[in-house]
Write an enzyme that holds these catalytic residues in place. Structure first.
Site, PDB file in Angstrom:
ATOM      1  N   GLY A 185      11.504   1.358 -10.593  1.00 54.34           N
ATOM      2  CA  GLY A 185      10.132   1.814 -11.283  1.00 54.34           C
ATOM      3  C   GLY A 185      10.211   1.420 -12.918  1.00 54.34           C
TER       4      GLY A 185
ATOM      5  N   CYS B 181     -20.540  -2.155  -6.019  1.00 52.88           N
ATOM      6  CA  CYS B 181     -21.808  -1.127  -6.384  1.00 52.88           C
ATOM      7  C   CYS B 181     -21.095   0.185  -6.506  1.00 52.88           C
ATOM      8  CB  CYS B 181     -22.890  -1.148  -5.540  1.00 52.88           C
ATOM      9  SG  CYS B 181     -23.798  -2.331  -4.902  1.00 52.88           S
TER      10      CYS B 181
ATOM     11  N   TYR C 252       0.910  -4.710  -7.285  1.00 54.93           N
ATOM     12  CA  TYR C 252      -0.041  -4.146  -7.263  1.00 54.93           C
ATOM     13  C   TYR C 252      -1.521  -4.986  -7.560  1.00 54.93           C
ATOM     14  CZ  TYR C 252       4.316  -1.487  -7.452  1.00 54.93           C
ATOM     15  OH  TYR C 252       5.825  -0.501  -6.012  1.00 54.93           O
TER      16      TYR C 252
ATOM     17  N   GLU D 179      15.831  -1.269  -6.569  1.00 53.49           N
ATOM     18  CA  GLU D 179      14.634  -1.450  -5.688  1.00 53.49           C
ATOM     19  C   GLU D 179      13.429  -2.250  -6.562  1.00 53.49           C
ATOM     20  OE1 GLU D 179      14.123   2.358  -3.145  1.00 53.49           O
ATOM     21  OE2 GLU D 179      15.995   1.708  -2.065  1.00 53.49           O
ATOM     22  N   PRO D 180      14.337  -3.324  -7.238  1.00 48.18           N
ATOM     23  CA  PRO D 180      12.587  -3.170  -8.214  1.00 48.18           C
ATOM     24  C   PRO D 180      11.426  -3.913  -7.551  1.00 48.18           C
ATOM     25  CG  PRO D 180      14.667  -4.837  -8.182  1.00 48.18           C
ATOM     26  CD  PRO D 180      15.133  -3.851  -7.674  1.00 48.18           C
ATOM     27  N   GLY D 181       9.993  -3.229  -7.737  1.00 44.85           N
ATOM     28  CA  GLY D 181       9.452  -4.093  -7.486  1.00 44.85           C
ATOM     29  C   GLY D 181       8.549  -5.007  -8.827  1.00 44.85           C
ATOM     30  N   ARG D 182       7.580  -3.780  -9.270  1.00 41.29           N
ATOM     31  CA  ARG D 182       6.547  -4.237 -10.196  1.00 41.29           C
ATOM     32  C   ARG D 182       7.793  -5.199 -11.514  1.00 41.29           C
ATOM     33  NH1 ARG D 182       2.582  -0.890 -11.918  1.00 41.29           N
ATOM     34  NH2 ARG D 182       3.211   0.652 -11.109  1.00 41.29           N
TER      35      ARG D 182
ATOM     36  N   ARG E 289      -6.407  -1.823  -9.795  1.00 42.84           N
ATOM     37  CA  ARG E 289      -5.843  -0.658 -11.176  1.00 42.84           C
ATOM     38  C   ARG E 289      -6.205   0.226 -11.954  1.00 42.84           C
ATOM     39  NH1 ARG E 289      -1.563  -2.254 -13.468  1.00 42.84           N
ATOM     40  NH2 ARG E 289      -0.397  -0.613 -13.248  1.00 42.84           N
TER      41      ARG E 289
HETATM   42  C1  LIG Z   1       7.176   2.562  -5.139  1.00 51.04           C
HETATM   43  C2  LIG Z   1       9.084   2.173  -4.785  1.00 51.04           C
HETATM   44  C3  LIG Z   1       9.491   0.990  -5.498  1.00 51.04           C
HETATM   45  C4  LIG Z   1       9.206   0.605  -6.736  1.00 51.04           C
HETATM   46  O1  LIG Z   1       8.694   0.299  -7.206  1.00 51.04           O
HETATM   47  P1  LIG Z   1       8.317  -0.205  -9.026  1.00 51.04           P
HETATM   48  O2  LIG Z   1       8.068   0.492 -10.060  1.00 51.04           O
HETATM   49  O3  LIG Z   1       7.927  -1.401  -8.713  1.00 51.04           O
HETATM   50  O4  LIG Z   1       9.851  -0.913  -9.103  1.00 51.04           O
HETATM   51  C5  LIG Z   1      11.087   1.150  -4.645  1.00 51.04           C
HETATM   52  N1  LIG Z   1      11.698   1.977  -4.098  1.00 51.04           N
HETATM   53  C6  LIG Z   1      10.149   2.761  -4.020  1.00 51.04           C
HETATM   54  C7  LIG Z   1      11.078   4.040  -2.273  1.00 51.04           C
HETATM   55  C8  LIG Z   1       9.452   2.934  -3.383  1.00 51.04           C
HETATM   56  O5  LIG Z   1       8.371   4.009  -3.413  1.00 51.04           O
END
Ligand SMILES: *Cc1c(COP(=O)(O)O)cnc(C)c1O
Length: 413
Positions: free
Chosen positions: A237, A342, A371, A272-275, A311
């Protein structure tokens, strides 16, 4: 990283216009160095605290990126059987995978147990019962955490906030304790952690610390009652800067503050970092097709569209627009940058003050690593774009552009 050198935008020393010409557009370009730097920032900031960084695959699940992270020692947070398939294909270690998500099917649970996934983050008693049943049938014991909903406000866009009581995610933290106790009746489950994830693009992490405090309090109650909880998972997050005004916290500072709260508990910690790992490591390259004026507006029509990067349409998200050639001598105009799809909602940027880039020239949309491609679709029967990885001073295509035949694969007339 992406910056201008001699008025040309490059990625770690590789000229982006060369990539655009040779790989074609639209095209995503990622910096291997930026991805690994962000991962290592997380990993190093924990210091000696027992920890696991589980990259959230849903942010960008391209094999080459998963493989980079697997080789760096990353764990993975997945939300589907398909994501597990990708992690395994990229050489990821299944014992370092956590399976999150609000609705896992029996098929997915069986696949995960067969491959030896380390932990299930579960969000309902119904799902716990199913995991127990499948594990029993396979003669296994499944480790699980409940994803609790700590009822804190992550202060972000409503579509990506998940930690309030009325969201579909998690189990209310007030109710979770009783669920853990009832789950002792499941013979093929072992309660090993508590997890939470309160939202995405969080620029002030105080709510994550607040959630961590609530989770730790729950863990100590559960441990006193004899449950074998050995870790907390605090989700992802952390936000990134999409524009200069965004001031995201440094990863090191965030993790140092988080670690300080957890140290004393003796628990292992997972994030659990993604972004924050891939977001600023990618751009989307696109070519200007036309310029067009209506009485009230001027449009720059480009060859990328909402199907390639949704996005802006979905979240009103801002992506910086960077011409690949910096030309300070050009006149400027306020324009909408739009794609060929379109839909009036098909825009990449609205009311932007930009230099007058002409048809045939290229622009990059910044911060497109997270994303971006994962949300791309074939809407309007548009083949999905190519993806390029820049690594060690060179580049290579890590996903070829889709062809027209790809569009109809699997169909019968
Ligand atoms: C989407 C998600 C993440 C990653 O969130 P980011 O904002 O991309 O870091 C981690 N854990 C869970 C359970 C998620 O659904």
């Amino acid at each position: 990283m992406f910056r201008y050198q001699n008025n040309r935008l490059d990625c770690d020393g590789v000229d982006l216009e060369q990539i655009a010409r040779e790989a074609g557009t639209p095209c995503y370009v990622y910096s291997a160095r930026a991805i690994l730097d962000a991962y290592r920032d997380y990993d190093a900031a924990f210091g000696s605290l027992p920890h696991m960084v589980c990259y959230a695959v849903k942010a960008n699940s391209t094999l080459a990126i998963l493989s980079l992270l697997a080789r760096a020692g990353s764990g993975f947070d997945i939300v589907s059987g398909g994501e597990l398939h990708r992690v395994l294909a990229a050489g990821g270690d299944p014992s370092r995978v956590v399976f999150s998500g609000v609705g896992k099917t029996a098929t997915e649970i069986e696949f995960a147990l067969e491959k030896g996934v380390g932990n299930f983050n579960s969000e309902s008693e119904g799902e716990l019962a199913l995991i127990d049943e499948v594990a029993g049938r396979m003669g296994k014991v499944a480790h699980f955490s409940l994803r609790v909903n700590p009822d804190v406000d992550a202060v972000t866009h409503p579509y990506i906030s998940t930690g309030l009581r009325d969201h579909k995610f998690g189990i209310d933290i007030e109710v979770a304790e009783a669920v853990y106790h009832r789950a002792r009746g499941f013979k093929h489950l072992r309660a090993s952690g508590v997890s939470c994830h309160i939202g995405s693009q969080i620029l002030d992490y105080a709510p994550i610390l607040e959630a961590a405090g609530k989770v730790l309090a729950l863990v100590s109650r559960l441990q006193s009652a004899g449950l074998p909880i050995d870790h907390v998972d605090l989700g992802g997050g952390l936000g990134i800067a999409y524009q200069a005004a965004d001031q995201p916290p440094a990863i090191q500072k965030f993790i140092a503050d988080l670690s300080a709260r957890i140290e004393e508990s003796g628990l292992r910690v997972m994030v659990e970092p993604g972004r924050s790992i891939v977001g600023n490591a990618g751009v989307l390259l696109t070519r200007v097709l036309y310029r067009k004026k209506s009485p009230s507006k001027e449009f720059v029509i480009v060859d990328a569209a909402m199907n390639d990067l949704i996005r802006p349409s979905l979240y009103e998200a801002h992506h910086e627009i960077m011409p690949l050639r910096h030309a300070p001598e050009l006149n400027r105009s306020v324009v909408d940058v739009v794609g060929p799809v379109c839909e009036s909602g098909d825009f990449l940027a609205l009311d932007r003050d930009l230099p007058d880039i002409q048809p045939g020239e290229y622009i990059a949309l910044g911060s497109a690593g997270a994303y971006g491609f994962v949300m791309a679709s074939n809407y309007n029967s548009r083949p999905r774009p190519a993806e390029v990885l820049v690594e060690n001073g060179t580049w290579r295509i890590v996903r070829r552009r889709e062809t027209y035949d790809d569009l109809i694969r699997g169909e019968s007339a």
